[in-house]
Scaffold this motif. Structure first.
Motif, PDB file in Angstrom:
ATOM      1  N   GLY A 253       0.805  -1.204   0.000  1.00 49.31           N
ATOM      2  CA  GLY A 253       0.000   0.000   0.000  1.00 49.31           C
ATOM      3  C   GLY A 253       0.844   1.262   0.000  1.00 49.31           C
ATOM      4  N   TYR A 254       0.361   2.283  -0.705  1.00 50.85           N
ATOM      5  CA  TYR A 254       1.039   3.573  -0.732  1.00 50.85           C
ATOM      6  C   TYR A 254      -0.003   4.681  -0.677  1.00 50.85           C
ATOM      7  N   SER A 255       0.310   5.734   0.073  1.00 49.88           N
ATOM      8  CA  SER A 255      -0.580   6.897   0.104  1.00 49.88           C
ATOM      9  C   SER A 255       0.236   8.182   0.045  1.00 49.88           C
ATOM     10  N   TYR A 256      -0.334   9.160  -0.625  1.00 47.60           N
ATOM     11  CA  TYR A 256       0.267  10.486  -0.714  1.00 47.60           C
ATOM     12  C   TYR A 256      -0.711  11.491  -0.142  1.00 47.60           C
ATOM     13  N   GLY A 257      -0.235  12.285   0.819  1.00 45.82           N
ATOM     14  CA  GLY A 257      -1.085  13.274   1.466  1.00 45.82           C
ATOM     15  C   GLY A 257      -0.770  14.681   1.010  1.00 45.82           C
ATOM     16  N   LEU A 258      -1.760  15.346   0.452  1.00 44.28           N
ATOM     17  CA  LEU A 258      -1.634  16.731   0.022  1.00 44.28           C
ATOM     18  C   LEU A 258      -2.197  17.625   1.129  1.00 44.28           C
ATOM     19  N   VAL A 259      -1.334  18.422   1.754  1.00 38.99           N
ATOM     20  CA  VAL A 259      -1.738  19.250   2.886  1.00 38.99           C
ATOM     21  C   VAL A 259      -2.579  20.414   2.402  1.00 38.99           C
ATOM     22  N   THR A 260      -3.768  20.589   2.981  1.00 44.97           N
ATOM     23  CA  THR A 260      -4.680  21.654   2.572  1.00 44.97           C
ATOM     24  C   THR A 260      -4.684  22.837   3.529  1.00 44.97           C
ATOM     25  N   SER A 261      -4.034  22.709   4.677  1.00 45.48           N
ATOM     26  CA  SER A 261      -3.959  23.820   5.621  1.00 45.48           C
ATOM     27  C   SER A 261      -2.844  24.776   5.202  1.00 45.48           C
ATOM     28  N   GLU A 262      -2.615  25.835   5.989  1.00 48.66           N
ATOM     29  CA  GLU A 262      -1.572  26.807   5.666  1.00 48.66           C
ATOM     30  C   GLU A 262      -0.185  26.167   5.657  1.00 48.66           C
ATOM     31  N   LEU A 263      -0.025  25.067   6.374  1.00 46.69           N
ATOM     32  CA  LEU A 263       1.258  24.376   6.390  1.00 46.69           C
ATOM     33  C   LEU A 263       1.641  23.860   5.005  1.00 46.69           C
ATOM     34  N   GLY A 264       0.654  23.685   4.120  1.00 42.49           N
ATOM     35  CA  GLY A 264       0.909  23.189   2.784  1.00 42.49           C
ATOM     36  C   GLY A 264       1.824  24.067   1.964  1.00 42.49           C
ATOM     37  N   GLN A 265       1.980  25.335   2.343  1.00 46.35           N
ATOM     38  CA  GLN A 265       2.874  26.233   1.626  1.00 46.35           C
ATOM     39  C   GLN A 265       4.343  25.911   1.875  1.00 46.35           C
ATOM     40  N   SER A 266       4.616  25.108   2.932  1.00 47.54           N
ATOM     41  CA  SER A 266       6.005  24.811   3.299  1.00 47.54           C
ATOM     42  C   SER A 266       6.392  23.362   3.072  1.00 47.54           C
ATOM     43  N   THR A 267       5.484  22.530   2.576  1.00 47.64           N
ATOM     44  CA  THR A 267       5.774  21.113   2.411  1.00 47.64           C
ATOM     45  C   THR A 267       5.239  20.604   1.079  1.00 47.64           C
ATOM     46  N   SER A 268       5.924  19.583   0.555  1.00 40.49           N
ATOM     47  CA  SER A 268       5.457  18.952  -0.677  1.00 40.49           C
ATOM     48  C   SER A 268       4.471  17.822  -0.406  1.00 40.49           C
ATOM     49  N   GLY A 269       4.173  17.553   0.851  1.00 37.60           N
ATOM     50  CA  GLY A 269       3.179  16.543   1.187  1.00 37.60           C
ATOM     51  C   GLY A 269       3.735  15.436   2.067  1.00 37.60           C
ATOM     52  N   SER A 270       2.917  14.420   2.295  1.00 37.14           N
ATOM     53  CA  SER A 270       3.280  13.297   3.154  1.00 37.14           C
ATOM     54  C   SER A 270       3.208  11.994   2.361  1.00 37.14           C
ATOM     55  N   HIS A 271       4.116  11.066   2.694  1.00 40.25           N
ATOM     56  CA  HIS A 271       4.181   9.779   2.006  1.00 40.25           C
ATOM     57  C   HIS A 271       4.101   8.651   3.037  1.00 40.25           C
ATOM     58  N   GLU A 272       3.365   7.608   2.701  1.00 39.16           N
ATOM     59  CA  GLU A 272       3.201   6.474   3.612  1.00 39.16           C
ATOM     60  C   GLU A 272       3.211   5.169   2.821  1.00 39.16           C
ATOM     61  N   ILE A 273       4.004   4.209   3.274  1.00 38.55           N
ATOM     62  CA  ILE A 273       4.108   2.895   2.631  1.00 38.55           C
ATOM     63  C   ILE A 273       3.762   1.816   3.648  1.00 38.55           C
TER      64      ILE A 273
END
Length: 304
Positions: free
Chosen positions: A264-284
């Motif tokens: 399993g793999y998931s990619y998290g796209l941050v929708t809060s203001e923190l999203g301006q400083s990160t490319s997202g989250s990854h989980e395997i």
């Protein structure tokens, strides 16, 4: 700026204003033991799961989590199951390591079509703060040089129901509000977390199933809600989307390579203001199950 974010996280963790301390996972529907000890034994076989999560990539000191779980029945009737949870959660100079054993007792109804499990877990957590490895704004500030470690025993409990078309569970994995620092002057403590999960599977056609699910977390007056919608194609490929309210949108892919092995793999796209400083989250997530000698399984692999 990144160091300021880290220092803020560290101070909030060690201070009186304690929010959610336990790690967040996106593929909770496929890794239920880390949330609920009553989940042990639900895979109808011995099951081993590895998970790694890289949260908020691009921000130094952002959370990084690794877990290993194992669980399975120890009686021929599958009434009693045991499990093991090992986890490592780090963010900045802060690390939390858990080692817990699990026991679950399951009751069956309607000729084995429905199950109700009650679970207990017990073990210890190692909480460690090491500020020597980070570039601090003021290295002589005594507040930012207060390294310490603490070993805390704890226990938790949960209830889990699963049937051929639905499941639901409620749990409190860590019941004790342990003091993080053994110093009497430090009021920071572990915060009790409550989890409520549920889901269903609805056949749309011979080859396609629809599975909605949800996860609600509550701790210290703060709640998070995950709403997931996913589809299973030919009992092999899962495609799903999770909306974490006011936080992120996670895209999930699960592949059943064999009867034993799932990826399993998931990619998290941050929708809060923190999203301006990160490319997202990854989980395997990687799951391996030891196939039973007898073929009868009450709930097929597509459900869990």
């Amino acid at each position: 700026m990144a160091r300021l974010i880290f220092v803020a996280i560290a101070l909030l963790t060690m201070g009186q204003s304690m929010g959610q301390q336990q790690y967040v996972i996106s593929q909770y529907m496929f890794n239920g033991l880390v949330l609920n000890p009553a989940y042990a034994g639900t895979h109808e076989s011995w099951s081993f799961t590895l998970m790694t999560r890289d949260q908020w990539r691009g921000i130094p000191g952002a959370p990084s989590t690794q877990t290993f779980t194992a669980h399975g029945a120890i009686t021929r009737s599958n009434e009693s199951s045991v499990g093991l949870i090992i986890s490592n959660d780090t963010y900045g100079a802060i690390a939390l390591n858990n080692l817990y054993g699990v026991y679950a007792y399951r009751m069956s109804f309607d000729r084995g079509r429905h199950h109700l499990s009650m679970g207990l877990q017990g073990g210890a957590s190692l909480f460690n703060v090491d500020l020597s490895q980070d570039d601090l704004i003021d290295p002589d500030d005594p507040v930012l040089n207060n390294d310490f470690s603490s070993i805390m025993a704890n226990f938790g409990t949960g209830i889990f129901y699963n049937g051929p078309k639905a499941y639901a569970g409620v749990s409190v994995p860590f019941l004790l509000n342990n003091r993080l620092n053994q110093s009497e002057d430090d009021l920071s403590r572990q915060v009790r977390h409550y989890y409520l999960t549920g889901g269903a599977i609805l056949p749309l056609s011979h080859d396609v199933k629809y599975k909605p699910s949800f996860l609600i977390r509550y701790a210290d007056g703060i709640s998070d809600i995950d709403l997931t919608t996913s589809f299973l194609f030919k009992d092999v490929i899962w495609l799903g989307v999770t909306y974490r309210v006011k936080n992120s949108i996670d895209f999930i892919l699960e592949i059943q390579f064999t009867d034993n092995l799932r990826f399993g793999y998931s990619y998290g796209l941050v929708t809060s203001e923190l999203g301006q400083s990160t490319s997202g989250s990854h989980e395997i997530v990687l799951n391996y199950r030891i196939k039973k000698q007898h073929p009868r399984v009450n709930h097929p692999r597509r459900f869990r």
